[in-house]
Write an enzyme that holds these catalytic residues in place. Structure first.
Site, mmCIF file in Angstrom:
data_model
loop_
_atom_site.group_PDB
_atom_site.id
_atom_site.type_symbol
_atom_site.label_atom_id
_atom_site.label_comp_id
_atom_site.label_asym_id
_atom_site.label_seq_id
_atom_site.Cartn_x
_atom_site.Cartn_y
_atom_site.Cartn_z
ATOM 1 N N CYS A 204 60.001 0.141 30.530
ATOM 2 C CA CYS A 204 59.967 -0.391 31.898
ATOM 3 C C CYS A 204 59.714 -1.895 31.885
ATOM 4 O O CYS A 204 58.623 -2.373 32.185
ATOM 5 C CB CYS A 204 58.919 0.304 32.749
ATOM 6 S SG CYS A 204 59.162 -0.068 34.499
ATOM 7 N N CYS A 382 65.495 0.107 37.357
ATOM 8 C CA CYS A 382 64.159 -0.478 37.442
ATOM 9 C C CYS A 382 63.863 -0.830 38.895
ATOM 10 O O CYS A 382 64.409 -1.806 39.417
ATOM 11 C CB CYS A 382 64.074 -1.734 36.572
ATOM 12 S SG CYS A 382 62.426 -2.471 36.568
#
Length: 453
Positions: A204, A382
């Protein structure tokens, strides 16, 4: 393109979420822990399908493999008693969610009837089709899915992890330190609020800057922003790897007076003095000491050490898989999913959701002695949280090209996307992905389809 107007997007999302809850809610299993027992030491076991790792990829695939092979033919090796939905830790670190809401017992997410081997993987021997656990158990398999995730390396920063015992320092990447981020933010009075991004691959990759935007919003809300210097020191040469979204993020950085320093890598934390030491990656040997009132650390990360020490690894230590079908390049009965692989895409939960569908198809074809016919395009996502009620939803493929779900400009901050991130996606994770009921080429697109049925 779906016939959806921007004006209709928000009420549609509410309807969509309600429909998803109706479709995906399943009855709670009673006393599920009784169905999963640890293996006795030194026992020998054999399974048609062995899954290594009980994280997002491992549980999602074990649920799918249960349907394909039968529960009694599937085993999962996972030592942890708790399973966490880690994407929500960004919001936990900013006080918007609780850490308790992010976790459930591993027993409750393990597919019923599947064998849970409650141990660490010690060694993988793909030449003999065996795995050895740390309690001496040897398990043989016909097919193997490796979903061991990656390794956090706080210890590679001098002064950590012991520095977390001091106040005003936290990290959203660990359940042990995420609440320290929120405490540091609450305790902030004046000075430098510093956020870091390491000189390694990370999972991430948006998370290190998400907490910066949230902290900025919190400091404004509490009247402390005028006394704060908000600093983002990243080892990268860019703010974000995809140009379309990076341009929007730079606009936010300028509007909110955030200080971004590129090619700066955290190498030491002097927690007793509240000092962070950074190296200039463009000028080797040049370092800079920054005093902080708050420090958020994103740790260096690397490949799982068991994979790195096995024949399954590439030169860098990652699981060496075919980027189209997730089958291992040298061992055809071995497959990989998620952060442990060398797939050239961002390591995110959305990527795991997309990969799970492709991998399921790949294995089903191989069982029939057929050639895999679906290709993974590298889809990943994301949700860049930019405040307590807005998100820029970045979605892209292997080539760094936007691969967007909605017929709107996703590079703009939107409340709709925050609702998706904070409220809809956690529900779909627990009741969809982990049960093998949700995933595909684009998880958000799949979500839209569910909502429209």
């Amino acid at each position: 393109t779906l016939p959806l107007t921007v004006a209709a997007a928000i009420p549609f999302t509410a309807r969509m979420a309600a429909l998803c809850r109706l479709r995906l809610r399943l009855p709670k299993t009673i006393a599920i822990s009784n169905l999963h027992t640890s293996s006795p030491a030194s026992a020998k076991q054999h399974y048609k399908m062995l899954v290594l790792g009980g994280g997002s990829g491992g549980i999602a695939m074990s649920a799918r493999m249960k349907r394909m092979f039968g529960a009694e033919n599937v085993a999962v090796v996972e030592p942890s008693e708790m399973h966490y939905y880690q994407p929500i830790w960004t919001l936990v670190g900013a006080g918007a969610k609780t850490v308790a809401s992010s976790g459930r017992s591993t027993a409750s997410v393990m597919p019923s009837g599947v064998k849970w081997v409650k141990s660490n993987v010690q060694e993988i021997n793909p030449d003999k089709n065996t795995v050895r656990t740390d309690d001496g158990t040897e398990i043989s398999y016909e097919y193997l899915i490796v979903a061991l995730g990656l390794q956090l390396h706080y210890e590679k920063i001098k002064g950590l992890p012991e520095g977390f015992e001091h106040p005003n320092i936290g990290s959203n990447y660990s359940v042990q330190t995420v609440e320290k981020t929120w405490k540091a933010l609450q305790n902030f009075k004046e000075g430098n609020a510093v956020f870091t991004f390491p000189n390694t691959p990370v999972k991430c990759a948006g998370a290190p800057q998400k907490i910066m935007y949230l902290s900025d919003a919190y400091l404004r809300k509490t009247g402390k922003r005028s006394k704060a210097n908000v600093i983002y020191n990243t080892s990268l040469p860019v703010l974000f790897g995809i140009k379309k979204y990076a341009e929007s993020l730079w606009d936010i950085v300028k509007q909110r007076d955030l200080q971004v320093n590129l090619r700066q890598n955290l190498i030491e934390v002097r927690a007793d003095k509240q000092e962070a030491v950074f190296e200039n990656l463009d000028k080797p040997g040049e370092t800079k000491v920054v005093e902080y009132e708050m420090l958020h650390v994103t740790p260096p990360m690397g490949p799982n050490l068991v994979i790195k020490g096995s024949p399954l690894a590439d030169e860098a230590g990652w699981l060496d898989v075919n980027k189209d079908n997730l089958q291992h390049k040298r061992y055809p009965n071995v497959f990989g999913i998620g952060d442990c692989t060398n797939l050239p895409t961002a390591k995110t939960g959305a990527a795991v959701a997309a990969q799970s569908s492709i991998l399921n198809r790949t294995i089903s074809k191989i069982l029939k002695n057929e050639k895999p016919d679906r290709k993974y395009d590298g889809y990943t996502s994301c949700p860049l949280v930019t405040s307590y009620n807005t998100v820029i939803l970045a979605e892209f493929d292997y080539n760094g090209q936007p691969l967007e779900t909605f017929p709107i400009n996703q590079a703009k901050e939107r409340r709709l996307m925050y609702h998706m991130k904070a409220d809809v996606m956690p529900h779909l994770y627990w009741h969809g992905l982990l049960r093998g009921l949700w995933g595909g080429p684009g998880p958000y697109r799949k979500l839209l389809h569910l909502g429209m049925k």
